[in-house]
Design an enzyme around this catalytic site. Structure first.
Site, PDB file in Angstrom:
ATOM      1  N   ASP A 198      -2.812  -1.463   9.375  1.00 32.74           N
ATOM      2  CA  ASP A 198      -2.888  -1.510   7.908  1.00 32.74           C
ATOM      3  C   ASP A 198      -3.425  -2.831   7.373  1.00 32.74           C
ATOM      4  O   ASP A 198      -3.564  -2.993   6.162  1.00 32.74           O
ATOM      5  CB  ASP A 198      -1.488  -1.334   7.302  1.00 32.74           C
ATOM      6  N   LYS A 238       0.846  -1.206   0.000  1.00 33.21           N
ATOM      7  CA  LYS A 238       0.000   0.000   0.000  1.00 33.21           C
ATOM      8  C   LYS A 238       0.872   1.244   0.000  1.00 33.21           C
ATOM      9  O   LYS A 238       2.010   1.227   0.483  1.00 33.21           O
ATOM     10  CB  LYS A 238      -0.946   0.028   1.206  1.00 33.21           C
TER      11      LYS A 238
HETATM   12  O1  C5P Z   1      -0.847  -0.916  14.039  1.00 36.91           O
HETATM   13  P1  C5P Z   1       0.585  -1.207  13.778  1.00 36.91           P
HETATM   14  O2  C5P Z   1       1.084  -2.418  14.511  1.00 36.91           O
HETATM   15  O3  C5P Z   1       0.947  -1.240  12.336  1.00 36.91           O
HETATM   16  O4  C5P Z   1       1.390   0.025  14.378  1.00 36.91           O
HETATM   17  C1  C5P Z   1       2.780  -0.002  14.579  1.00 36.91           C
HETATM   18  C2  C5P Z   1       3.178   1.204  15.413  1.00 36.91           C
HETATM   19  O5  C5P Z   1       3.019   2.403  14.649  1.00 36.91           O
HETATM   20  C3  C5P Z   1       2.336   1.424  16.659  1.00 36.91           C
HETATM   21  O6  C5P Z   1       2.850   0.698  17.737  1.00 36.91           O
HETATM   22  C4  C5P Z   1       2.466   2.918  16.873  1.00 36.91           C
HETATM   23  O7  C5P Z   1       3.713   3.237  17.463  1.00 36.91           O
HETATM   24  C5  C5P Z   1       2.513   3.453  15.454  1.00 36.91           C
HETATM   25  N1  C5P Z   1       1.185   3.867  14.947  1.00 36.91           N
HETATM   26  C6  C5P Z   1       0.607   5.016  15.462  1.00 36.91           C
HETATM   27  N2  C5P Z   1      -0.616   5.425  14.999  1.00 36.91           N
HETATM   28  C7  C5P Z   1      -1.258   4.723  14.026  1.00 36.91           C
HETATM   29  C8  C5P Z   1      -0.684   3.553  13.500  1.00 36.91           C
HETATM   30  C9  C5P Z   1       0.545   3.152  13.978  1.00 36.91           C
HETATM   31  O8  C5P Z   1       1.172   5.682  16.333  1.00 36.91           O
HETATM   32  N3  C5P Z   1      -2.440   5.154  13.587  1.00 36.91           N
END
Ligand code: C5P
Length: 298
Positions: free
Chosen positions: A141, A11
């Site tokens: 994602d 993406k």
């Molecule tokens: O959701 P995901 O595991 O992909 O997120 C990885 C990290 O990215 C989270 O632990 C956070 O630190 C950051 N993140 C965030 N806000 C989001 C998505 C991700 O702060 N909307």
């Protein structure tokens, strides 16, 4: 059935509006995702124990991909079997063409592909809304990797709604040998002065009208400034990519992959050759493309 292969796309974010950090540590997003034609293929087969095997495709370095329970595809498998109360295990093979820690949600693609592949292998018929919920619990994602196409993401990115996109867009995808940590980029974002959060209306209009010039003008990524702060060399590379034929240069998600919006496939091929002459390997990709889908039943 012996095995199932599911393909899931990378993406990019055509608009990535980031709000102030929430109490749970995540940031509220208003983003426009587009799935592009770089894919990981995930093949699952029944096995006595869970295992993950990763192979890089097209020069992708997979040395940093964890192989145990920290692997998000394996987590997806455990989650799906738990959801159905099954005591089954699988071997998960990932052919990885999406750069690792590149800001293109390659791990999320693997998780989405594994959910779909095991659902088909085991004939579970998991309802779409359940798959989306499981996907959201794996990562922000992952739901988009299931859905694909072009979609608006809200919440922390996990609430996805398809949006009209009448274009066929060409992208130069310029990887960086060094991965960039998404949490580190969000922390750097928190350290910057708050900025006005724009909505994605301009991007939505350009997509609906398939208007290349308008899209080039509307692209926006709030994580670009913090990523360039952490990695000033990326801003330099972005400068190098700004050349005739490239309508706009943009950081992909939290980076470090850089994108160039290009008018046609021919131009994209030509620009890729020129970049290669300059010692900068790049891929070309088009979007939007489908989300996670079965490509083979063995
Ligand atoms: O959701 P995901 O595991 O992909 O997120 C990885 C990290 O990215 C989270 O632990 C956070 O630190 C950051 N993140 C965030 N806000 C989001 C998505 C991700 O702060 N909307």
């Amino acid at each position: 059935m012996a095995g199932v292969t599911v393909r899931a796309p990378a993406k990019i974010n055509l608009h990535l509006g980031v709000g102030p950090v929430r109490d749970d540590g995540f940031h509220p997003l208003d983003t426009i995702y587009q799935a592009i034609s770089l894919y990981d293929d995930v093949t699952v087969t029944d096995a006595d124990e869970w295992s993950v095997h990763v192979e890089g495709v097209g020069g992708v370095d997979v040395s940093e991909v964890p192989l145990g329970e920290r692997n998000i595809a394996l987590q997806a498998g455990l989650l799906l079997s738990g959801h159905h109360g099954l005591d089954r295990r699988a071997r998960i093979e990932i052919a990885k063409a999406i750069p690792v820690a590149g800001g293109m949600a390659g791990g999320s693609a693997d998780a989405a592909a594994t959910l779909v592949a095991l659902d088909r292998l085991w004939g579970l018929g998991t309802a779409d809304d359940h798959l989306l919920l499981l996907a959201a619990s794996l990562g922000s994602d992952v739901p988009f990797a299931l859905v694909g196409g072009t979609a608006r993401g809200t919440g922390r990115g996990e609430v996805v709604t398809a949006v009209p996109d009448n274009g066929a867009w060409w992208w130069l995808v310029v990887p960086d040998p060094e991965g960039l940590s998404t949490p580190a980029v969000y922390r750097a974002f928190d350290d910057l002065p708050p900025q006005e959060s724009l909505d994605p209306a301009a991007v939505l209009g350009a997509l609906a009208h398939a208007d290349l010039v308008a899209l080039a003008d509307a692209l926006r990524n709030d994580l670009e400034a913090p990523a360039f702060m952490l990695r000033p060399d990326l801003a330099e590379t972005a400068g190098v990519l700004e050349r005739p034929g490239v309508m706009r240069v943009l950081l992909s998600g939290s980076g470090p992959t850089l994108l160039g919006l290009v008018g046609t496939q021919e131009q994209a091929l030509l620009l890729r050759e020129r970049l290669l002459d300059d010692g900068r390997p790049a891929w070309i990709a088009h979007g939007p493309v489908a989300g996670a889908h079965v490509v083979e039943y063995a």
